[in-house]
Scaffold this motif. Structure first.
Motif, PDB file in Angstrom:
ATOM      1  N   VAL A 178      -7.963  11.258  -6.075  1.00  0.00           N
ATOM      2  CA  VAL A 178      -6.662  10.578  -6.189  1.00  0.00           C
ATOM      3  C   VAL A 178      -6.669   9.626  -7.379  1.00  0.00           C
ATOM      4  N   LEU A 179      -7.689   8.755  -7.445  1.00  0.00           N
ATOM      5  CA  LEU A 179      -7.753   7.783  -8.534  1.00  0.00           C
ATOM      6  C   LEU A 179      -7.897   8.476  -9.883  1.00  0.00           C
ATOM      7  N   GLY A 180      -8.678   9.572  -9.910  1.00  0.00           N
ATOM      8  CA  GLY A 180      -8.882  10.293 -11.161  1.00  0.00           C
ATOM      9  C   GLY A 180      -7.624  10.913 -11.735  1.00  0.00           C
ATOM     10  N   SER A 181      -6.591  11.062 -10.893  1.00  0.00           N
ATOM     11  CA  SER A 181      -5.325  11.620 -11.360  1.00  0.00           C
ATOM     12  C   SER A 181      -4.445  10.572 -12.034  1.00  0.00           C
ATOM     13  N   PHE A 182      -4.786   9.293 -11.845  1.00  0.00           N
ATOM     14  CA  PHE A 182      -3.893   8.231 -12.340  1.00  0.00           C
ATOM     15  C   PHE A 182      -4.567   7.231 -13.270  1.00  0.00           C
ATOM     16  N   VAL A 183      -5.901   7.172 -13.262  1.00  0.00           N
ATOM     17  CA  VAL A 183      -6.590   6.207 -14.119  1.00  0.00           C
ATOM     18  C   VAL A 183      -7.584   6.936 -15.016  1.00  0.00           C
ATOM     19  N   SER A 184      -8.058   6.236 -16.043  1.00  0.00           N
ATOM     20  CA  SER A 184      -9.032   6.827 -16.956  1.00  0.00           C
ATOM     21  C   SER A 184     -10.390   6.949 -16.277  1.00  0.00           C
ATOM     22  N   MET A 185     -11.280   7.740 -16.864  1.00  0.00           N
ATOM     23  CA  MET A 185     -12.610   7.929 -16.292  1.00  0.00           C
ATOM     24  C   MET A 185     -13.391   6.622 -16.272  1.00  0.00           C
ATOM     25  N   GLN A 186     -13.208   5.781 -17.285  1.00  0.00           N
ATOM     26  CA  GLN A 186     -13.919   4.499 -17.309  1.00  0.00           C
ATOM     27  C   GLN A 186     -13.419   3.580 -16.195  1.00  0.00           C
ATOM     28  N   THR A 187     -12.105   3.544 -16.002  1.00  0.00           N
ATOM     29  CA  THR A 187     -11.549   2.731 -14.910  1.00  0.00           C
ATOM     30  C   THR A 187     -12.003   3.260 -13.558  1.00  0.00           C
ATOM     31  N   LEU A 188     -12.029   4.586 -13.415  1.00  0.00           N
ATOM     32  CA  LEU A 188     -12.520   5.197 -12.178  1.00  0.00           C
ATOM     33  C   LEU A 188     -13.961   4.782 -11.914  1.00  0.00           C
ATOM     34  N   SER A 189     -14.771   4.735 -12.958  1.00  0.00           N
ATOM     35  CA  SER A 189     -16.173   4.344 -12.807  1.00  0.00           C
ATOM     36  C   SER A 189     -16.296   2.878 -12.407  1.00  0.00           C
ATOM     37  N   ILE A 190     -15.430   2.035 -12.950  1.00  0.00           N
ATOM     38  CA  ILE A 190     -15.451   0.610 -12.590  1.00  0.00           C
ATOM     39  C   ILE A 190     -15.107   0.431 -11.114  1.00  0.00           C
ATOM     40  N   ILE A 191     -14.061   1.128 -10.660  1.00  0.00           N
ATOM     41  CA  ILE A 191     -13.678   1.054  -9.245  1.00  0.00           C
ATOM     42  C   ILE A 191     -14.807   1.571  -8.362  1.00  0.00           C
TER      43      ILE A 191
END
Length: 473
Positions: A178-191
């Motif tokens: 879900v998150l990967g569809s809306f945020v960048s890979m770097q932001t996904l990694s931070i979360i």
């Protein structure tokens, strides 16, 4: 009249006190179980991370401006499974040495280190190390968290608490999709890096398991742990005595590993355990989880790849929840057989679909079709070959070999997961996607015969009964 009312009130009070003394409070146990399985949520986000990266890591390349070849991305996707395999045996030893709770809290450190390497990656090598290290932590939770929840729970809720792990693991995968569809890979990694920290903040206040304290001879600490988990009105002495007897019985009946491993039951147990793990992974499940977006891109699906992955993730969570309702009601063999037959049909149909879109126009008007067999695959996997190999592991081994046998089977499982995820891209390049799915269906076909002829029914049988059956012939 007044006396009668007083009598009834006193009787009710005594009855309630008797109930409380024999049944502990459930809320502290649920809280401890959920806190522990937050580590499973973190592990699920590690497993699902490579799917939003896109076909051959295209989203990673755009985000980090690093050149990543398809071969290098296959290593980025698969090194997590090697890390998880590497920790299988050490985490068992560590959990016995310093405790289940302390071991899991300690795993937050490599979790954070791994995610920091990924977040601030400047090269493919940093991605390699980051994925391997996060795999180590994720794999550690796959061993330690179920052990912790099994040892803190009363028997009537042990199955429910045990199901939380698989549920939270799949929810972690879904959250990543879900998150990967809306945020960048770097932001996904931070979360993803924040989740282990949340786990640490919550789990830090949970107790160590009473059983571990008793194994170490610390009865006062075991008593305090039980009171924290069951409440002050619970008769902790009765449960402590029962656990002491289990430990003493194990010591009295102890047989050396070298003797136990030569028994017919142990040899059959290894064949069954390794076989179930082999067919679980060679069905292709981790290829679907790790590269679901890539599969839908190759399938030319009219549904956007990220949305299709989310549908798969939702189906997986629902299937895991549903499986907890039937896994203890139906026999192991019927669930395993129905599961692997369905996996065979689903992967075979996927192969037909990929063949047709490459060589014919049969599916031109129904490009969304690929999601149907994949949903069937995910549902039936989670009703059989997903949970049951792990469920049967403690059932088919005698106590003398159970620890080493379960750890080695876990290691074998992750090694097979590595083989499938690492060489998935190579297989699709060599024999095309349809050939790859037909290879998976071929393994499922062999798995049907394996289950039918070699896997015994263990539901409703004691350990002694199972061992006697395995020792026959």
């Amino acid at each position: 009249m007044t006396e009668n009312n007083i009598g009834i009130s006193q009787q009710t009070l005594v009855s309630n006190n008797d109930y409380l003394s024999n049944h502990g409070k459930k809320l502290p146990q649920y809280l401890a179980g959920i806190a522990a399985t937050l580590g499973a949520l973190a592990a699920g986000m590690v497993l699902g991370w490579s799917s939003p990266a896109g076909e051959n890591g295209v989203n990673l390349i755009k985000q980090y401006q690093i050149s990543i070849s398809p071969e290098e991305f296959s290593w980025i996707g698969s090194l997590t499974t090697l890390g998880a395999g590497a920790i299988c045996i050490p985490i068992g030893l560590l959990a016995d040495l310093i405790g289940r709770r302390t071991s899991m809290l300690l795993m937050v450190v490599p979790f954070c280190v791994g995610w920091l390497l990924i977040i601030f990656s400047k090269s493919v090598l940093m991605f390699y190390f980051g994925r391997f290290i996060t795999g180590v932590s994720g794999g550690a939770f796959c061993v330690a968290a179920p052990l912790y929840t099994a040892e803190i729970a009363e028997s009537e809720i042990r199955g429910t608490l045990g199901s939380f792990f698989q549920l939270l693991l799949t929810m972690g995968i879904l959250l990543t999709y879900v998150l990967g569809s809306f945020v960048s890979m770097q932001t996904l990694s931070i979360i993803s890096a924040l989740v282990p920290l949340i786990f640490f903040g919550v789990f830090f206040f949970m107790p160590e398991t009473p059983f571990y304290y008793l194994q170490k001879g610390n009865e006062d600490a075991a008593r305090k742990s039980l009171i924290q988990l069951r409440g002050t009105h619970y008769d902790v002495e009765a449960e402590l005595q029962a656990q002491r007897e289990v430990i003493e019985e194990t010591k009295r009946n102890h047989v050396s590993f070298s003797v136990a491993i030569r028994s017919t039951a142990a040899k059959k147990g290894f064949v069954i355990a390794y076989g179930l793990m082999l067919f679980q992974q060679m069905s292709g499940v981790n290829s679907i989880i790790f590269y679901s977006a890539d599969i839908f891109v190759k399938a030319g699906s009219s549904i956007p790849a990220n949305y299709a992955s989310i549908i798969i993730g939702v189906v997986q969570v629902v299937a895991v929840f549903g499986s907890t309702l039937v896994v203890d009601r139906l026999g192991r063999r019927i669930l395993l057989l129905s599961s692997i037959v369905s996996l065979l049909l689903a992967t075979f149909v996927m192969g037909i679909y990929f063949y047709c879109i490459k060589h014919t126009h049969s599916f031109d008007n129904i490009k969304w079709f690929a999601i149907i067999p994949l949903c069937v695959f995910i549902i039936m996997f989670n009703f059989g070959f997903g949970p049951l190999p792990w469920t049967m592991m403690p059932e088919i081994f005698a106590p003398e070999v159970k620890g080493i046998a379960a750890s080695s089977a876990c290691l074998f499982n992750w090694l097979m997961a590595f083989v499938v995820t690492k060489f998935y891209s190579n297989m699709t390049n060599a024999v095309y996607p349809y050939g790859t799915f037909w290879i998976f269906s071929g393994f499922c076909a062999v798995g049907i015969f394996f289950v039918y002829f070699l896997v015994p029914e263990t539901k409703g049988k004691t350990l002694d009964e199972i061992q006697r059956e395995l020792n026959q012939g």
